[in-house]
Design a protein around this motif. Structure first.
Motif, PDB file in Angstrom:
ATOM      1  N   LEU A  19       0.823  -1.214   0.000  1.00 35.02           N
ATOM      2  CA  LEU A  19       0.000   0.000   0.000  1.00 35.02           C
ATOM      3  C   LEU A  19       0.858   1.266   0.000  1.00 35.02           C
ATOM      4  CD1 LEU A  19      -2.757  -1.151   2.498  1.00 35.02           C
ATOM      5  CD2 LEU A  19      -2.982  -0.871   0.008  1.00 35.02           C
ATOM      6  N   ARG A  22       2.585   1.656  -3.483  1.00 34.03           N
ATOM      7  CA  ARG A  22       1.612   2.124  -4.492  1.00 34.03           C
ATOM      8  C   ARG A  22       1.259   3.584  -4.264  1.00 34.03           C
ATOM      9  NH1 ARG A  22       2.633   0.263  -8.525  1.00 34.03           N
ATOM     10  NH2 ARG A  22       4.441  -0.026  -7.303  1.00 34.03           N
ATOM     11  N   TYR A  23       1.068   3.985  -3.012  1.00 30.10           N
ATOM     12  CA  TYR A  23       0.722   5.375  -2.697  1.00 30.10           C
ATOM     13  C   TYR A  23       1.823   6.329  -3.158  1.00 30.10           C
ATOM     14  CZ  TYR A  23      -0.300   9.613  -0.125  1.00 30.10           C
ATOM     15  OH  TYR A  23      -0.543  10.922   0.193  1.00 30.10           O
ATOM     16  N   ARG A  26       2.180   6.480  -7.005  1.00 30.90           N
ATOM     17  CA  ARG A  26       1.058   7.191  -7.632  1.00 30.90           C
ATOM     18  C   ARG A  26       1.273   8.705  -7.610  1.00 30.90           C
ATOM     19  NH1 ARG A  26      -4.004   4.918  -5.069  1.00 30.90           N
ATOM     20  NH2 ARG A  26      -2.275   4.746  -3.793  1.00 30.90           N
ATOM     21  N   HIS A  27       2.021   9.178  -6.612  1.00 31.98           N
ATOM     22  CA  HIS A  27       2.242  10.612  -6.456  1.00 31.98           C
ATOM     23  C   HIS A  27       3.589  11.076  -7.009  1.00 31.98           C
ATOM     24  CE1 HIS A  27      -1.066   9.852  -3.694  1.00 31.98           C
ATOM     25  NE2 HIS A  27      -1.399  11.091  -3.942  1.00 31.98           N
TER      26      HIS A  27
END
Length: 122
Positions: A19, A22-23, A26-27
């Motif tokens: 998690l 991925r977080y 993504r940014h």
């Protein structure tokens, strides 16, 4: 009991790794593996804090097994770091590959050292 503690910690660390990776990715833009670098440095910091606190305050072995071996072991990932560095090289992103290798090593060791110092103050 030892295996159950490591298993329980891994059950926390593995999804946390996925998690968080991925977080972060993504940014971020570009090919640099910021997510993997983040989880590896964070895991080094947590493990350093834990072992520093354990040396200073004498934490129970069960805490070290649960958090250190289980959570940190599943949170951090040397294999993904290696794979992503090779992938960067294959894509011709040699500067990013070198930066990834150096940053991972230097920041990981510094985070573990800082964590150990801070943990020893607890």
């Amino acid at each position: 009991m030892t295996v159950l503690l490591v298993f329980a910690g891994g059950a926390i660390g593995a999804p946390a790794r996925y998690l968080l990776d991925r977080y972060v990715q993504r940014h971020r833009r570009g090919v640099f593996p910021w997510g993997t670098l983040t989880v590896n440095v964070l895991g080094s910091l947590v493990l350093g804090l834990l072992l520093g606190a354990s040396a200073g305050a004498g934490l129970p072995d069960q805490v070290v097994l649960l958090v250190g071996t289980g959570v940190c072991g599943a949170l951090t990932t040397f294999s993904t770091f290696g794979f992503e560095t090779v992938r960067l090289l294959e894509e011709g992103a040699t500067m990013e590959a070198g930066l990834n290798a150096v940053a991972s090593l230097v920041l990981g060791v510094l985070a573990a050292f800082a964590g150990h110092l801070l943990g020893g103050l607890l």
